[in-house]
Design a protein around this motif. Structure first.
Motif, PDB file in Angstrom:
ATOM      1  N   VAL A  99      -7.888  -2.120  32.259  1.00 45.85           N
ATOM      2  CA  VAL A  99      -6.967  -1.133  31.677  1.00 45.85           C
ATOM      3  C   VAL A  99      -7.696   0.052  31.065  1.00 45.85           C
ATOM      4  O   VAL A  99      -7.064   0.965  30.529  1.00 45.85           O
ATOM      5  N   GLY A 100      -9.034   0.039  31.115  1.00 43.87           N
ATOM      6  CA  GLY A 100      -9.800   1.210  30.705  1.00 43.87           C
ATOM      7  C   GLY A 100     -10.087   1.329  29.228  1.00 43.87           C
ATOM      8  O   GLY A 100     -10.166   2.442  28.697  1.00 43.87           O
ATOM      9  N   LEU A 101     -10.294   0.198  28.542  1.00 47.27           N
ATOM     10  CA  LEU A 101     -10.621   0.233  27.122  1.00 47.27           C
ATOM     11  C   LEU A 101     -12.136   0.179  26.920  1.00 47.27           C
ATOM     12  O   LEU A 101     -12.840  -0.479  27.690  1.00 47.27           O
ATOM     13  N   PRO A 102     -12.663   0.824  25.879  1.00 51.53           N
ATOM     14  CA  PRO A 102     -14.118   0.865  25.654  1.00 51.53           C
ATOM     15  C   PRO A 102     -14.637  -0.376  24.930  1.00 51.53           C
ATOM     16  O   PRO A 102     -15.284  -0.291  23.884  1.00 51.53           O
ATOM     17  N   HIS A 197       7.710  -5.391  30.868  1.00 50.17           N
ATOM     18  CA  HIS A 197       7.649  -4.069  31.494  1.00 50.17           C
ATOM     19  C   HIS A 197       7.098  -4.158  32.914  1.00 50.17           C
ATOM     20  O   HIS A 197       7.655  -3.559  33.849  1.00 50.17           O
ATOM     21  N   LEU A 198       6.015  -4.914  33.093  1.00 46.58           N
ATOM     22  CA  LEU A 198       5.416  -5.040  34.419  1.00 46.58           C
ATOM     23  C   LEU A 198       6.312  -5.853  35.353  1.00 46.58           C
ATOM     24  O   LEU A 198       6.417  -5.547  36.543  1.00 46.58           O
ATOM     25  N   GLY A 347      -1.152  -6.013  27.396  1.00 47.25           N
ATOM     26  CA  GLY A 347      -0.508  -5.130  26.429  1.00 47.25           C
ATOM     27  C   GLY A 347      -0.962  -5.386  25.010  1.00 47.25           C
ATOM     28  O   GLY A 347      -1.028  -4.457  24.185  1.00 47.25           O
ATOM     29  N   GLY A 348      -1.292  -6.634  24.697  1.00 49.19           N
ATOM     30  CA  GLY A 348      -1.742  -6.961  23.346  1.00 49.19           C
ATOM     31  C   GLY A 348      -3.053  -6.290  22.996  1.00 49.19           C
ATOM     32  O   GLY A 348      -3.195  -5.702  21.918  1.00 49.19           O
ATOM     33  N   TYR A 375       2.593   1.565  27.849  1.00 52.63           N
ATOM     34  CA  TYR A 375       3.137   1.498  29.202  1.00 52.63           C
ATOM     35  C   TYR A 375       2.379   2.427  30.157  1.00 52.63           C
ATOM     36  O   TYR A 375       2.235   2.118  31.341  1.00 52.63           O
ATOM     37  N   GLN A 376       1.879   3.530  29.639  1.00 53.17           N
ATOM     38  CA  GLN A 376       1.106   4.450  30.470  1.00 53.17           C
ATOM     39  C   GLN A 376      -0.153   3.774  30.998  1.00 53.17           C
ATOM     40  O   GLN A 376      -0.476   3.865  32.192  1.00 53.17           O
ATOM     41  N   LEU A 377      -0.883   3.079  30.127  1.00 54.16           N
ATOM     42  CA  LEU A 377      -2.098   2.379  30.559  1.00 54.16           C
ATOM     43  C   LEU A 377      -1.776   1.218  31.494  1.00 54.16           C
ATOM     44  O   LEU A 377      -2.481   0.994  32.489  1.00 54.16           O
TER      45      LEU A 377
END
Length: 419
Positions: A99-102, A197-198, A347-348, A375-377
């Motif tokens: 999901v692109g988290l650092p 959502h998914l 999502g968490g 929701y965007q991610l």
């Protein structure tokens, strides 16, 4: 020889092997992708209410710190062991990369039966565990969060213990805190909302009308209950739920708001309805459109996969489906659309990241902004997974893991080995 063992760790290792084979990763690189950077085992002595001393074993596994601090929950459970914690840390690494988290992945746990300790003893154990972890954690080293058996209150005790050590309030040391203690609105609901959502995205793709659709939820804790609430809000009939006390089934649809109020007051679904009581062992195979396993690992094995009757499998739990079951699902006709755990329940950690960012900046967002960004991610990762699966004719799980592994591998290779 390795300190990591057990079926959960072996499952995580098997999944990585499948993806590494697909990506043709050289054998000498694979252990670096699999093996955790650091593992800590501590003793947590506390004084019991009767004056005696009890010692509990605690763990923390930091999978890798290549892309930033590690991030992950802490579970209090009688079944916790170092292998399980390591597997959960690996999955968290993949989740964050997808999901692109650092972040890199981490996980922690204490082996304790919460039914056998008092609230005062729980606070003492929570504080002692964090005290023992202080040399190994920090807002830019490892950020804790809640998991099975822990909640907002435990996170507040963690934060207070660390802050007392530092001599100043450090809200960013944990996420999943109460809003009044520096938490973010929307964090409690984030994982379940993301699952729903998914699932709704997939329903649109499969042309499933929500007003005529049904859902089954295994596990009615934080993730399962909020997933049920959102699916109910979308118009689905939630026809069955279960937790550690039993199961409920009603083909007309359960009253989810009433059940959530009951579970919030009683701590479980037990006692909600005698007429609706159902065999929990049969809940996974009930005919439905959306099945959400939101309890524990490895509940769907090859035999269970053969008997699933859902159209969408939305994995709210970590590792609910074994590699053997994956092989069955890949050959199932009609096909079951699998939303793999590293995407479906991410999502968490996404909203935990938002909480960490807000704490660092001391600038807080409205709930609508939190949800929009979550929701965007999720949507971006979902679309990348689908495109990869279609282009390479692979399962959604392999596609999602391939995206995550490639990102982590690239970061490791670019940074190199030191010295």
């Amino acid at each position: 020889m390795t300190i990591y063992s057990g079926p959960v760790f072996e499952m995580a290792a098997d999944q990585l092997t499948v993806v590494a084979d697909h990506l043709n990763i050289p054998m000498d690189e694979r252990d670096r992708l699999l093996m955790p950077k650091r593992s800590i085992t501590v003793s947590c002595p506390i004084r019991r209410d009767d004056g005696t001393i009890a010692v509990f074993e605690g763990y923390r596994v930091q999978h890798h710190l290549t892309m930033g601090p590690t991030k992950g929950g802490t579970r209090f459970s009688p079944s916790v062991d170092i292998g399980e914690v390591a597997a959960l840390a690996i999955w968290m690494t993949l989740k964050c990369a997808l999901v692109g988290l650092p972040y890199g992945g981490a996980k922690g746990g204490v082996r304790v039966d919460l039914t056998k300790i008092s609230r005062r003893e729980l606070e003492a154990l929570s504080r002692r565990y964090m005290q023992e972890m202080i040399p190994f954690v920090g807002p830019h080293i490892d950020v804790m969060a809640p998991d099975m058996g822990t909640d907002e209150q435990v996170m507040a005790w963690f934060m207070d213990t660390y802050s007392m050590y530092r001599g100043q309030t450090v809200t960013e040391i944990v996420t999943g805190k109460p809003v009044a203690s520096g938490g973010t609105v929307g964090r409690r609901e984030a994982t379940g909302r993301g699952v729903a959502h998914l699932a709704k995205r997939v329903m649109s793709q499969l042309a499933i009308d929500a007003s005529n659709a049904t859902a089954v939820i295994q596990g009615f804790g934080n993730v399962g209950s909020y997933a049920a609430q959102e699916l109910h809000r979308f118009g689905l009939k939630v026809i069955a739920v279960s937790d550690h006390t039993g199961a409920l089934h009603d083909s007309r649809g359960l009253d989810i708001p009433a059940l959530m109020r009951h579970a919030g007051t009683r701590g479980s679904i037990a006692g909600f309805s005698k007429e609706m009581e159902f065999d929990p062992s049969q809940i996974l195979t009930l005919p439905c459109d959306v099945l959400v396993p939101a309890a524990i690992e490895r509940v769907i094995d090859a035999e269970a996969a053969e008997n699933l009757t859902c159209r969408i499998l939305a994995e709210g739990a970590n590792g609910p489906t074994t590699p053997e079951a994956d092989l069955v699902l890949q050959n199932r006709k009609p096909e079951i659309f699998v939303l793999p755990d590293i995407l479906c329940n991410s999502g968490g950690v996404v909203v935990s990241y938002f909480e960490w960012v807000q704490d660092l900046q001391q600038l807080f967002w409205e709930e609508e902004e939190v949800m929009r960004r979550e929701y965007q991610l999720l949507d971006r990762a979902f679309e990348r997974m689908l495109a990869r699966a279609k282009a390479e004719k692979i399962s959604n799980r392999i596609a999602a893991m391939a995206i995550a592994v490639e990102k982590g591998r690239t970061a490791m290779n670019l940074r190199g080995l030191f010295p």
